[in-house]
Design a protein around this motif. Sequence first.
Motif, PDB file in Angstrom:
ATOM      1  N   ASN A 147      35.215  34.166  58.254  1.00  0.00           N
ATOM      2  CA  ASN A 147      35.975  33.600  57.554  1.00  0.00           C
ATOM      3  C   ASN A 147      36.989  33.626  59.275  1.00  0.00           C
ATOM      4  OD1 ASN A 147      36.653  33.460  54.174  1.00  0.00           O
ATOM      5  ND2 ASN A 147      35.547  32.543  55.591  1.00  0.00           N
ATOM      6  N   PHE A 148      37.464  35.372  59.540  1.00  0.00           N
ATOM      7  CA  PHE A 148      37.944  35.454  60.190  1.00  0.00           C
ATOM      8  C   PHE A 148      37.661  35.066  61.724  1.00  0.00           C
ATOM      9  CE2 PHE A 148      40.254  39.072  63.643  1.00  0.00           C
ATOM     10  CZ  PHE A 148      41.146  38.199  63.944  1.00  0.00           C
ATOM     11  N   ILE A 149      36.234  35.477  61.469  1.00  0.00           N
ATOM     12  CA  ILE A 149      35.064  35.496  62.840  1.00  0.00           C
ATOM     13  C   ILE A 149      35.070  33.385  63.916  1.00  0.00           C
ATOM     14  CG2 ILE A 149      33.627  35.494  64.145  1.00  0.00           C
ATOM     15  CD1 ILE A 149      33.417  38.465  62.883  1.00  0.00           C
ATOM     16  N   ASN A 150      35.247  33.028  62.435  1.00  0.00           N
ATOM     17  CA  ASN A 150      34.807  31.292  62.513  1.00  0.00           C
ATOM     18  C   ASN A 150      36.407  30.984  62.681  1.00  0.00           C
ATOM     19  OD1 ASN A 150      32.405  31.274  61.351  1.00  0.00           O
ATOM     20  ND2 ASN A 150      32.604  31.127  59.990  1.00  0.00           N
ATOM     21  N   SER A 151      37.317  31.643  62.380  1.00  0.00           N
ATOM     22  CA  SER A 151      39.119  31.617  62.544  1.00  0.00           C
ATOM     23  C   SER A 151      39.148  30.249  61.586  1.00  0.00           C
ATOM     24  CB  SER A 151      38.712  30.455  64.044  1.00  0.00           C
ATOM     25  OG  SER A 151      40.602  29.932  64.747  1.00  0.00           O
ATOM     26  N   GLU A 152      39.212  30.734  60.131  1.00  0.00           N
ATOM     27  CA  GLU A 152      39.289  29.781  59.038  1.00  0.00           C
ATOM     28  C   GLU A 152      40.103  30.229  57.993  1.00  0.00           C
ATOM     29  OE1 GLU A 152      35.482  28.348  57.693  1.00  0.00           O
ATOM     30  OE2 GLU A 152      34.993  30.623  57.323  1.00  0.00           O
ATOM     31  N   LEU A 153      40.858  29.316  57.265  1.00  0.00           N
ATOM     32  CA  LEU A 153      41.726  30.511  56.355  1.00  0.00           C
ATOM     33  C   LEU A 153      43.053  31.105  56.924  1.00  0.00           C
ATOM     34  CD1 LEU A 153      38.696  31.331  54.080  1.00  0.00           C
ATOM     35  CD2 LEU A 153      40.058  29.786  54.078  1.00  0.00           C
ATOM     36  N   TRP A 154      43.436  30.633  57.790  1.00  0.00           N
ATOM     37  CA  TRP A 154      44.521  30.846  58.725  1.00  0.00           C
ATOM     38  C   TRP A 154      46.066  30.123  57.030  1.00  0.00           C
ATOM     39  CZ3 TRP A 154      44.064  34.392  62.044  1.00  0.00           C
ATOM     40  CH2 TRP A 154      43.575  34.081  62.851  1.00  0.00           C
ATOM     41  N   GLY A 155      46.603  31.643  57.527  1.00  0.00           N
ATOM     42  CA  GLY A 155      48.170  31.423  56.504  1.00  0.00           C
ATOM     43  C   GLY A 155      48.932  30.486  56.915  1.00  0.00           C
ATOM     44  N   LYS A 156      50.504  30.784  56.602  1.00  0.00           N
ATOM     45  CA  LYS A 156      51.189  30.034  57.310  1.00  0.00           C
ATOM     46  C   LYS A 156      52.106  30.495  58.578  1.00  0.00           C
ATOM     47  CE  LYS A 156      52.875  29.348  52.111  1.00  0.00           C
ATOM     48  NZ  LYS A 156      54.028  29.706  51.490  1.00  0.00           N
ATOM     49  N   PRO A 157      52.744  29.529  59.038  1.00  0.00           N
ATOM     50  CA  PRO A 157      52.988  30.357  60.485  1.00  0.00           C
ATOM     51  C   PRO A 157      54.172  30.886  60.716  1.00  0.00           C
ATOM     52  CG  PRO A 157      53.482  27.283  60.820  1.00  0.00           C
ATOM     53  CD  PRO A 157      52.728  28.294  58.877  1.00  0.00           C
ATOM     54  N   THR A 158      53.967  32.208  60.973  1.00  0.00           N
ATOM     55  CA  THR A 158      55.189  33.150  60.827  1.00  0.00           C
ATOM     56  C   THR A 158      55.541  34.138  62.179  1.00  0.00           C
ATOM     57  OG1 THR A 158      55.189  35.809  59.742  1.00  0.00           O
ATOM     58  CG2 THR A 158      53.356  34.844  60.942  1.00  0.00           C
ATOM     59  N   ASP A 159      56.595  34.101  62.028  1.00  0.00           N
ATOM     60  CA  ASP A 159      56.501  35.099  63.532  1.00  0.00           C
ATOM     61  C   ASP A 159      57.054  36.270  63.504  1.00  0.00           C
ATOM     62  OD1 ASP A 159      59.237  35.494  61.438  1.00  0.00           O
ATOM     63  OD2 ASP A 159      60.758  34.755  62.381  1.00  0.00           O
ATOM     64  N   VAL A 160      56.604  37.204  62.408  1.00  0.00           N
ATOM     65  CA  VAL A 160      56.328  38.360  62.199  1.00  0.00           C
ATOM     66  C   VAL A 160      55.723  39.161  63.222  1.00  0.00           C
ATOM     67  CG1 VAL A 160      56.558  38.655  58.684  1.00  0.00           C
ATOM     68  CG2 VAL A 160      54.378  38.310  60.284  1.00  0.00           C
ATOM     69  N   TYR A 161      55.189  40.736  63.498  1.00  0.00           N
ATOM     70  CA  TYR A 161      55.533  41.365  64.459  1.00  0.00           C
ATOM     71  C   TYR A 161      53.486  41.168  64.669  1.00  0.00           C
ATOM     72  CZ  TYR A 161      54.723  45.770  62.402  1.00  0.00           C
ATOM     73  OH  TYR A 161      54.640  46.377  61.626  1.00  0.00           O
ATOM     74  N   TRP A 162      52.928  40.962  63.561  1.00  0.00           N
ATOM     75  CA  TRP A 162      51.894  41.251  63.018  1.00  0.00           C
ATOM     76  C   TRP A 162      50.611  39.758  62.766  1.00  0.00           C
ATOM     77  CZ3 TRP A 162      54.817  42.676  59.303  1.00  0.00           C
ATOM     78  CH2 TRP A 162      54.914  42.363  58.244  1.00  0.00           C
ATOM     79  N   GLY A 163      51.529  39.033  63.331  1.00  0.00           N
ATOM     80  CA  GLY A 163      51.176  37.874  62.968  1.00  0.00           C
ATOM     81  C   GLY A 163      50.088  37.597  64.180  1.00  0.00           C
ATOM     82  N   PHE A 164      49.014  36.344  64.233  1.00  0.00           N
ATOM     83  CA  PHE A 164      47.925  36.196  64.746  1.00  0.00           C
ATOM     84  C   PHE A 164      48.356  34.370  65.614  1.00  0.00           C
ATOM     85  CE2 PHE A 164      45.828  39.956  63.234  1.00  0.00           C
ATOM     86  CZ  PHE A 164      44.788  39.927  64.667  1.00  0.00           C
TER      87      PHE A 164
END
Length: 228
Positions: A147-164
């Motif tokens: 799912n990550f490789i397909n760029s799908e099922l992302w979560g909510k917007p965030t400002d945490v430093y480990w966000g993508f």
Amino acid sequence: VMFVYPDIDPIAFSFGPIKIAWYGLMYLLGFAAAYWLAMRRTSQHWSPLAENQIEDLIFYSAVGVIIGGRLGYMLFYDTQSLFSDPINWLLRAPQIWQGGMSFHGGFIGVILAVKIFSSNLKMDFISLIDFVAPLVPIGLGLGRLGNFINSELWGKPTDVYWGFKVNGISMHATQLYEAVLEGLLLFLILWIYSSKPRPYLAVSGMFLFFYGIFRFAVEFYRIPDAHL
């Protein structure tokens, strides 16, 4: 510090018109891992299966995952099309290369497949489910990497430093959260716990208990697919 999504090509290999997707490879790796782990477990005297029965178990389970996962997705997430255009729905149902698999459908599919397998061998169904449960999480984790490789099922917007950062927006990588929790961590818990004989249904119960906790936690950060 924030990660930038590397925009990975979902197609791993191409041979003329034939394209092999990373997501499909993740499923193959998951089945291969389950086979290897099951073979290791058969060396223990309390295993319900012999080595020559593992290939059939993996085959039954693979069919259950693919058919159940796809039908589950179509039934749960494309119900409207089933009633409005049933012919088109039936034509699209086998098209797994178009994407769309559900955990709950795959879960039901595996349960039914293992039930058929156990009935054919006249083996106790629950004992077999307890044997299968620790083999599942690695495949779940690899599926989330797909799912990550397909760029799908992302979560909510965030400002945490480990966000993508994806399309200029930083989001929770909930696929990776699930890969770690429902894949790696759940596997370690179940594999260690089931390394010696346990009470009837205990291993299956542990799977459901911890999967439920991990999925419940991640759901706070997930958002539905845009088309859903």
